[in-house]
Design an enzyme around this catalytic site. Structure first.
Site, PDB file in Angstrom:
ATOM      1  N   PRO A 140       0.816  -1.226   0.000  1.00 52.57           N
ATOM      2  CA  PRO A 140       0.000   0.000   0.000  1.00 52.57           C
ATOM      3  C   PRO A 140       0.844   1.268   0.000  1.00 52.57           C
ATOM      4  CG  PRO A 140      -0.828  -1.571   1.609  1.00 52.57           C
ATOM      5  CD  PRO A 140       0.489  -2.109   1.135  1.00 52.57           C
ATOM      6  N   CYS A 141       0.375   2.250  -0.751  1.00 52.24           N
ATOM      7  CA  CYS A 141       1.010   3.578  -0.733  1.00 52.24           C
ATOM      8  C   CYS A 141       0.463   4.405   0.427  1.00 52.24           C
ATOM      9  CB  CYS A 141       0.765   4.293  -2.053  1.00 52.24           C
ATOM     10  SG  CYS A 141       1.555   3.484  -3.453  1.00 52.24           S
ATOM     11  N   MET A 142      -0.844   4.337   0.637  1.00 44.93           N
ATOM     12  CA  MET A 142      -1.437   4.981   1.817  1.00 44.93           C
ATOM     13  C   MET A 142      -1.265   4.024   2.984  1.00 44.93           C
ATOM     14  SD  MET A 142      -5.392   6.104   2.557  1.00 44.93           S
ATOM     15  CE  MET A 142      -5.896   4.427   3.029  1.00 44.93           C
TER      16      MET A 142
END
Length: 214
Positions: A140-142
């Site tokens: 995940p980036c977030m």
């Protein structure tokens, strides 16, 4: 650190694009893609409810609606991850190695905390799972979302470890704002400002030409 505060997401996005294109440092990432990057860009959008995508931007209509739904949908839909799956079904109480007894719906958990105590500082969710994400490429980036209620407004803060400013910031914002609106409605408060902290704010080389137009 760069801090940007605007009324709407459209204005914020244009300002970030300009900052990255003007002041970003050029580098190659882990996939050998050329990017321009700024570290630690913080954007505060004070009126998320009246925000809309920039005119002519390629994330609009049904495509954007489907992406917003993914933030609330626990179904992973066959992807390596979705934020809805990470926030609503991925984690839970373990009874053995990789065996879950109870799945944890983090969205419902933070709503419960906010309903029970509107001054809580514990309404925080995570999407990063160190037990697997340190050992795979698609992660995940977030990685974090936090909610605070102050003066009957919901303040939302999200942390992105890595964010494609030209290609993904707009859908990321509207996915997050849909999630925040859901939480605000559930606890019966007004949707307040949304803050996005991008640790790596970058634009890919194939978007340099289009980004320069803004």
């Amino acid at each position: 650190m760069v801090t940007i505060k605007t009324a709407t997401a459209e204005d914020a996005w244009k300002m970030i694009v300009k900052q990255v294109m003007k002041n970003g440092i050029q580098l190659e990432d882990e996939r050998d893609s050329v990017t321009k990057e700024l570290l630690n860009v913080v954007v505060i959008v004070e009126e998320p409810s009246i925000s809309k995508p920039p005119e002519g931007y390629f994330w609009t209509g049904e495509k954007l609606k489907r992406y917003k739904k993914q933030f609330l949908d626990p179904d992973g839909q066959g992807f390596a991850y979705t934020y809805g799956n990470r926030l609503r079904e991925h984690f839970g109480f373990k009874v053995g190695k990789n065996i879950y007894r109870v799945k944890t719906d983090q969205i419902e958990a933070v709503i419960k905390r906010l309903r029970e105590n509107k001054t809580t500082r514990r309404a925080t969710m995570t999407a990063f799972d160190p037990s697997i994400d340190h050992y795979q490429d698609e992660i995940p980036c977030m990685i974090l979302v936090d909610f605070k209620i102050r003066k009957n407004k919901l303040y939302t803060t999200a942390l992105w470890r890595s964010q494609d400013i030209y290609g993904a910031w707009i859908p990321n914002f509207f996915g997050l704002s849909g999630l925040a609106d859901h939480v605000a409605g559930a606890v019966k408060v007004t949707l307040g400002p949304i803050t996005i902290h991008s640790i790596s704010a970058h634009i890919y080389e194939n978007n340099f030409k289009d980004a320069s137009k803004f």
